[in-house]
Design a protein around this motif. Structure first.
Motif, mmCIF file in Angstrom:
data_model
loop_
_atom_site.group_PDB
_atom_site.id
_atom_site.type_symbol
_atom_site.label_atom_id
_atom_site.label_comp_id
_atom_site.label_asym_id
_atom_site.label_seq_id
_atom_site.Cartn_x
_atom_site.Cartn_y
_atom_site.Cartn_z
ATOM 1 N N ASP A 138 7.770 12.405 7.314
ATOM 2 C CA ASP A 138 6.244 12.257 7.148
ATOM 3 C C ASP A 138 5.810 11.230 6.108
ATOM 4 N N ALA A 139 6.540 10.307 5.753
ATOM 5 C CA ALA A 139 6.408 9.167 4.762
ATOM 6 C C ALA A 139 5.122 8.822 4.636
ATOM 7 N N GLN A 140 4.390 8.472 5.490
ATOM 8 C CA GLN A 140 2.840 7.796 5.539
ATOM 9 C C GLN A 140 1.946 8.734 4.673
ATOM 10 N N ALA A 141 2.371 10.113 4.741
ATOM 11 C CA ALA A 141 1.313 11.091 3.980
ATOM 12 C C ALA A 141 1.903 11.372 2.883
ATOM 13 N N MET A 142 2.907 11.001 2.201
ATOM 14 C CA MET A 142 3.561 10.975 0.811
ATOM 15 C C MET A 142 3.199 10.065 -0.002
ATOM 16 N N PHE A 143 2.561 9.208 0.289
ATOM 17 C CA PHE A 143 2.153 7.946 -0.653
ATOM 18 C C PHE A 143 0.781 7.407 -0.330
ATOM 19 N N ASP A 144 0.021 7.301 -1.271
ATOM 20 C CA ASP A 144 -1.388 6.900 -1.254
ATOM 21 C C ASP A 144 -1.566 5.108 -0.822
ATOM 22 N N ALA A 145 -2.668 4.543 -0.610
ATOM 23 C CA ALA A 145 -2.812 3.221 -0.198
ATOM 24 C C ALA A 145 -2.198 2.145 -1.344
ATOM 25 N N ALA A 148 1.398 5.300 -4.585
ATOM 26 C CA ALA A 148 1.923 6.179 -5.472
ATOM 27 C C ALA A 148 2.078 7.396 -4.524
ATOM 28 N N PRO A 149 3.089 8.353 -5.009
ATOM 29 C CA PRO A 149 3.231 9.451 -4.424
ATOM 30 C C PRO A 149 1.891 10.450 -4.452
ATOM 31 N N THR A 150 1.765 11.158 -3.283
ATOM 32 C CA THR A 150 0.711 11.923 -3.234
ATOM 33 C C THR A 150 0.924 13.426 -3.860
ATOM 34 N N THR A 151 2.234 13.526 -3.769
ATOM 35 C CA THR A 151 2.599 14.932 -4.444
ATOM 36 C C THR A 151 4.047 14.720 -5.081
ATOM 37 N N PRO A 152 4.307 15.566 -6.219
ATOM 38 C CA PRO A 152 5.573 15.373 -6.677
ATOM 39 C C PRO A 152 6.704 15.494 -5.859
ATOM 40 N N LEU A 153 7.628 14.387 -6.201
ATOM 41 C CA LEU A 153 8.879 14.420 -5.345
ATOM 42 C C LEU A 153 10.231 14.508 -6.071
ATOM 43 N N LYS A 154 10.369 15.862 -6.763
ATOM 44 C CA LYS A 154 11.278 16.241 -7.445
ATOM 45 C C LYS A 154 12.810 16.174 -6.799
ATOM 46 N N GLY A 155 12.651 16.696 -5.419
ATOM 47 C CA GLY A 155 13.594 16.681 -4.513
ATOM 48 C C GLY A 155 14.427 15.393 -4.312
ATOM 49 N N ALA A 156 13.501 14.591 -4.091
ATOM 50 C CA ALA A 156 13.797 13.178 -3.928
ATOM 51 C C ALA A 156 14.204 12.460 -4.955
ATOM 52 N N GLU A 157 13.776 12.675 -6.101
ATOM 53 C CA GLU A 157 14.313 12.143 -7.264
ATOM 54 C C GLU A 157 15.781 12.569 -7.618
ATOM 55 N N ALA A 158 16.017 13.878 -7.316
ATOM 56 C CA ALA A 158 17.351 14.432 -7.480
ATOM 57 C C ALA A 158 18.224 13.736 -6.623
ATOM 58 N N ALA A 159 17.649 13.538 -5.273
ATOM 59 C CA ALA A 159 18.610 12.923 -4.445
ATOM 60 C C ALA A 159 18.911 11.258 -4.805
ATOM 61 N N VAL A 160 18.064 10.749 -5.494
ATOM 62 C CA VAL A 160 18.254 9.278 -5.905
ATOM 63 C C VAL A 160 19.325 9.451 -6.954
ATOM 64 N N GLU A 161 19.162 10.017 -7.781
ATOM 65 C CA GLU A 161 20.437 10.097 -8.986
ATOM 66 C C GLU A 161 21.729 10.750 -8.126
ATOM 67 N N ALA A 162 21.771 11.758 -7.211
ATOM 68 C CA ALA A 162 23.174 11.701 -6.414
ATOM 69 C C ALA A 162 23.610 10.485 -5.838
ATOM 70 N N LEU A 163 22.818 9.963 -5.020
ATOM 71 C CA LEU A 163 22.976 8.543 -4.276
ATOM 72 C C LEU A 163 23.505 7.733 -5.327
ATOM 73 N N MET A 164 22.803 7.376 -6.454
ATOM 74 C CA MET A 164 23.296 6.300 -7.195
ATOM 75 C C MET A 164 24.428 6.478 -7.813
ATOM 76 N N GLY A 165 24.698 7.658 -8.131
ATOM 77 C CA GLY A 165 25.827 8.239 -8.889
ATOM 78 C C GLY A 165 26.852 7.939 -7.921
ATOM 79 N N GLN A 166 27.174 8.586 -6.516
ATOM 80 C CA GLN A 166 28.094 8.286 -5.504
ATOM 81 C C GLN A 166 28.201 6.737 -5.235
ATOM 82 N N LEU A 167 26.992 5.966 -5.073
ATOM 83 C CA LEU A 167 27.378 4.654 -4.755
ATOM 84 C C LEU A 167 28.163 3.720 -5.899
#
Length: 187
Positions: A138-145, A148-167
């Protein structure tokens, strides 16, 4: 060792697309990863090609220059966008023996059905796919016009770290392997 060149391919092309907001958010985090040089490739900037297999302007060269890739894709009708497929298909050997990771977004599935289809496409191109993804449900509800994120995205931030480390691990390993011994079939 030289920095890794990672091509971040923005696969959406619809007007009013959520992709730019997701891309800005991802790029802010990915750019913090040391030893990585990001090349942003937006499929909307590539042009349509000629429909007869003529490569899209400069795309194959950018794929060839990259050590790895992040494909940022929406899910449209349970799949990924046609312009993304056209871009992928406009290169072939340039993809071989390199890694790709995925950032997806969409409705309830978060774009994961598009990612599963892309894994099969990249397998045919001799590309190693990174297991971990970043997915926005439901990405459209997660970012404003303004994107900017409308809520904290801590889980997604951790996922970026894992993804970039593996990549990065795969990109360094496969670059070293390609330099030591050419990938079969590239003669």
């Amino acid at each position: 060792m030289n920095d890794l060149r990672i091509a971040v391919i923005l696969g959406a092309n619809r007007n009013g697309r959520t992709g730019p907001a997701v891309a800005r958010w991802f790029l802010d985090r990915a750019s913090e990863h040391e030893g990585v040089d990001l090349d942003i490739v937006d499929v909307t900037d590539l042009g349509p090609g000629d429909g007869h297999g003529t490569p899209l302007a400069g795309f194959a060269e950018r794929v060839a220059a990259a050590d790895g890739f992040v494909v940022l894709t929406p899910e449209y009708n349970h799949g990924y966008p046609g312009p993304l497929k056209a871009a992928i298909d406009s290169a072939r050997r340039e993809w071989f023996a390199k890694p790709v990771a995925f950032v997806s977004y969409g409705g309830i599935s978060g774009g994961l059905r598009a990612v599963e289809q892309l894994r099969a496409v990249f397998s045919e191109l001799h590309v190693t796919t990174v297991r971990d993804t970043v997915s926005f449900h439901d990405a459209q509800a997660m970012f404003d016009a303004d994107g900017a994120p409308t809520t904290p995205l801590k889980g997604a931030e951790a996922a970026v770290e894992a993804l970039m480390g593996q990549l990065s691990w795969w990109a360094v390993s496969l670059r070293e392997a390609r330099n030591k011994r050419p990938y079969p079939g590239l003669d």
